[in-house]
Design an enzyme around this catalytic site. Structure first.
Site, PDB file in Angstrom:
ATOM      1  N   GLU A 184       0.862  -1.180   0.000  1.00 29.11           N
ATOM      2  CA  GLU A 184       0.000   0.000   0.000  1.00 29.11           C
ATOM      3  C   GLU A 184       0.890   1.219   0.000  1.00 29.11           C
ATOM      4  OE1 GLU A 184      -1.420  -1.354   3.518  1.00 29.11           O
ATOM      5  OE2 GLU A 184      -2.737  -2.730   2.456  1.00 29.11           O
TER       6      GLU A 184
ATOM      7  N   TYR B  67       7.918   1.575  -7.661  1.00 34.13           N
ATOM      8  CA  TYR B  67       7.221   0.280  -7.705  1.00 34.13           C
ATOM      9  C   TYR B  67       6.816  -0.070  -9.140  1.00 34.13           C
ATOM     10  CZ  TYR B  67       6.905   0.763  -2.605  1.00 34.13           C
ATOM     11  OH  TYR B  67       7.197   0.908  -1.264  1.00 34.13           O
TER      12      TYR B  67
END
Ligand SMILES: CC(C)(COP(=O)(O)OP(=O)(O)OC[C@H]1O[C@@H](n2cnc3c(N)ncnc32)[C@H](O)[C@@H]1OP(=O)(O)O)[C@@H](O)C(=O)NCCC(=O)NCCS
Length: 146
Positions: free
Chosen positions: A105, A117
């Protein structure tokens, strides 16, 4: 600069206890990180340059999936490739442990982390409203190849 990545232990954490919030990130507390480092399901890595701790990152393993709990570079060492090295090492560890999927998250305002990411193949697949006080969290995941 050269960086070494090794497993992180409690003495590494003690070394940065007093500068954790000011020089790394104020999101995680010392006591939570102590619990993390002593949990049998968590694996943490530390990045060092000439013995100085310049970053750390960890995953928690839940069955055949892993959750990225934390990845942080010391503020004055950012944008030098440490985050990339730590994430690469986390993913290698997950792969070695036959993890099938890695989840995380991230605050939707955290463009640098989202970019990092995505560069490693994580895909955005959900949102949690007001997860960080009034800011939303983006859910991301990456399937690992066998
Ligand atoms: C996210 C974080 C770990 C990245 O660490 P880092 O060591 O600076 O990352 P790297 O130097 O490996 O760079 C990773 C990518 O981010 C980019 N980047 C890093 N700092 C940047 C900046 N200030 N502005 C724009 N891009 C930046 C790099 O260019 C690189 O992208 P590229 O591969 O396309 O060139 C770091 O910003 C951090 O500690 N943030 C606070 C904690 C946090 O938010 N963690 C993530 C959620 S848990």
């Amino acid at each position: 600069m050269d960086f070494d990545i090794n497993y992180m232990n409690l003495s590494d954490l003690k070394n940065i206890k007093d500068i954790l919030a000011s020089k790394f990130d104020d999101f995680w507390s010392y006591s939570i990180l102590t619990d993390e480092l002593t949990s049998k399901n968590s694996i943490y890595f530390v990045a060092k340059s000439n013995q100085e701790i310049v970053g750390f990152a960890g995953i928690k393993i839940i069955l055949d999936e892993a959750e990225i709990m934390n990845i942080v570079t010391k503020k004055d060492c950012r944008n030098q490739g440490i985050g990339r090295l730590l994430l690469k090492r986390l993913l290698l560890e997950a792969q070695n442990k036959s993890i099938k999927k890695v989840n995380l998250e991230v605050n939707e305002e955290n463009e640098i982390a989202i970019h990092l990411y995505e560069k490693f193949g994580f895909i955005q697949n959900g949102k949690r409203k007001n997860y960080y006080n009034y800011q939303n969290a983006i859910l991301m995941s990456k399937k690992l190849e066998k």
